[in-house]
Enzyme design. Structure first.
Site, PDB file in Angstrom:
ATOM      1  N   GLU A 251     -32.636  56.982 -24.387  1.00 30.58           N
ATOM      2  CA  GLU A 251     -33.924  56.918 -25.088  1.00 30.58           C
ATOM      3  C   GLU A 251     -35.006  57.713 -24.358  1.00 30.58           C
ATOM      4  O   GLU A 251     -35.375  57.362 -23.229  1.00 30.58           O
ATOM      5  CB  GLU A 251     -34.383  55.455 -25.209  1.00 30.58           C
TER       6      GLU A 251
ATOM      7  N   GLU B  24     -39.208  48.130 -32.849  1.00 32.23           N
ATOM      8  CA  GLU B  24     -39.666  47.761 -31.507  1.00 32.23           C
ATOM      9  C   GLU B  24     -41.194  47.899 -31.530  1.00 32.23           C
ATOM     10  O   GLU B  24     -41.748  48.967 -31.302  1.00 32.23           O
ATOM     11  CB  GLU B  24     -39.055  48.670 -30.441  1.00 32.23           C
TER      12      GLU B  24
HETATM   13  C1  LER Z   1     -37.871  50.647 -24.828  1.00 31.83           C
HETATM   14  O1  LER Z   1     -37.070  50.762 -25.956  1.00 31.83           O
HETATM   15  C2  LER Z   1     -39.087  51.485 -24.931  1.00 31.83           C
HETATM   16  O2  LER Z   1     -39.285  52.175 -25.884  1.00 31.83           O
HETATM   17  C3  LER Z   1     -40.028  51.468 -23.812  1.00 31.83           C
HETATM   18  O3  LER Z   1     -41.260  52.007 -24.210  1.00 31.83           O
HETATM   19  C4  LER Z   1     -40.240  50.088 -23.261  1.00 31.83           C
HETATM   20  O4  LER Z   1     -41.121  50.205 -22.205  1.00 31.83           O
HETATM   21 MN    MN Z   2     -37.944  52.032 -27.692  1.00 37.74          MN
END
Ligand code: LER
Ligand code: MN
Length: 280
Positions: free
Chosen positions: A143, A237
């Site tokens: 990510e 999220e």
């Molecule tokens: C986690 O998925 C994310 O996007 C981060 O910004 C968490 O701190």
């Molecule tokens: Mn994220």
């Protein structure tokens, strides 16, 4: 057909079973959990999921200065790799498909060693966790985070180069639209370039509120996700608009991230997905 899940991080200190019940109420298919296996009882989570007809979708890895994949301290690097391996085991025990991975501590924005060295540590770590994940039937999603949370992988093209070098079938990239709104010139184009490597998706609006409450246009993004043949999870999220997000979540919490955003997020996406189907 997408499957929908919601990251319980936004629910703060609420018991997981209550969050799972809420997700079932609003038509979700799964729950996304925060990677803290020692604090989560697999039996209790499985029972709550079973009760509400949901599954565990994914686990997000939280990297801290004590578990940083590219720390100059080999013991910290080892702890970080073992932490992700533990999340993979936790995912396998819960039946979750995906574990996220980012190669620095969260909010660390200055490198501690030469970039090539950190990159190599990160590649080696991703290969190790990728091999373990492959054996467990779990996938690792790399990510990119925005520049205020990391410095090593901020954009999709960097994540693509990284997973191509890692070269493990269990390791792909993920798209988080909150980070991408800061770093990508064109979010949909970046997703199209990721193509079949796309392994997980975090949707959040430009301010990390539910889609529809900021200024991202999700239509071209959902069209791109569809066009690359993605059949994984759409996860929300969402996090409070605060510098000290963790402080807010562990304190008073953020009530709108409960019922209001849980309902709004899935409703907003399903409407766009249905409109896209009609015009195509
Ligand atoms: C986690 O998925 C994310 O996007 C981060 O910004 C968490 O701190
Ligand atoms: Mn994220």
């Amino acid at each position: 057909m997408f499957r929908y899940t919601y990251n319980t991080l936004a629910y703060g200190r609420e018991p997981l079973a209550e969050g799972i019940a809420r997700l079932a109420r609003y038509g979700y298919d799964g729950v996304e959990l925060v990677g803290e296996p020692a604090e989560q009882d697999v039996g209790q989570i499985r029972a709550a999921l079973h009760r509400h007809g949901l599954v565990a979708s994914s686990i997000i890895s939280i990297f801290t200065p004590e578990r940083d994949i590219v720390s100059t301290d080999p013991a910290v690097r080892r702890r970080a790799v073992d932490y992700v391996r533990g999340n993979v085991d936790h995912a396998a025990a819960l039946g979750a498909e995906v574990v996220t991975f980012t190669p620095t501590a969260c909010m660390k924005i200055v490198p501690g060693a030469e970039r090539v060295r950190e990159w190599q540590w990160a590649v080696e770590a991703a290969r190790e966790v990728g091999d373990h994940a492959g054996e467990c039937g779990v996938r690792i999603a790399v990510e990119p985070w925005n520049r205020y949370e990391t410095y090593l992988i901020n954009r999709m093209d960097q994540a693509v180069a990284f997973v191509d070098e890692v070269a493990r079938p269990s390791v792909g990239v993920m798209a988080d639209t909150f980070h991408m709104a800061i770093e990508e010139p064109d979010i949909a184009a970046a997703i199209r370039r990721a193509g079949a490597r796309l392994t997980h998706v975090h949707l959040a609006d430009s301010n990390r509120a539910a889609p529809g409450y900021g200024h991202i246009d999700f239509r071209p993004i959902l069209a791109a996700i569809t066009d690359v043949g993605y059949d994984g999870w759409i996860s929300y999220e969402l996090l409070p608009a605060a510098g000290d997000v963790w402080g807010v979540l562990s304190g008073a919490g953020a009530p709108e991230f409960g019922d209001a955003y849980t309902e709004a997020a899935i409703t907003h996406t399903k409407k766009i997905v249905s409109d896209l189907r009609t015009v195509r």
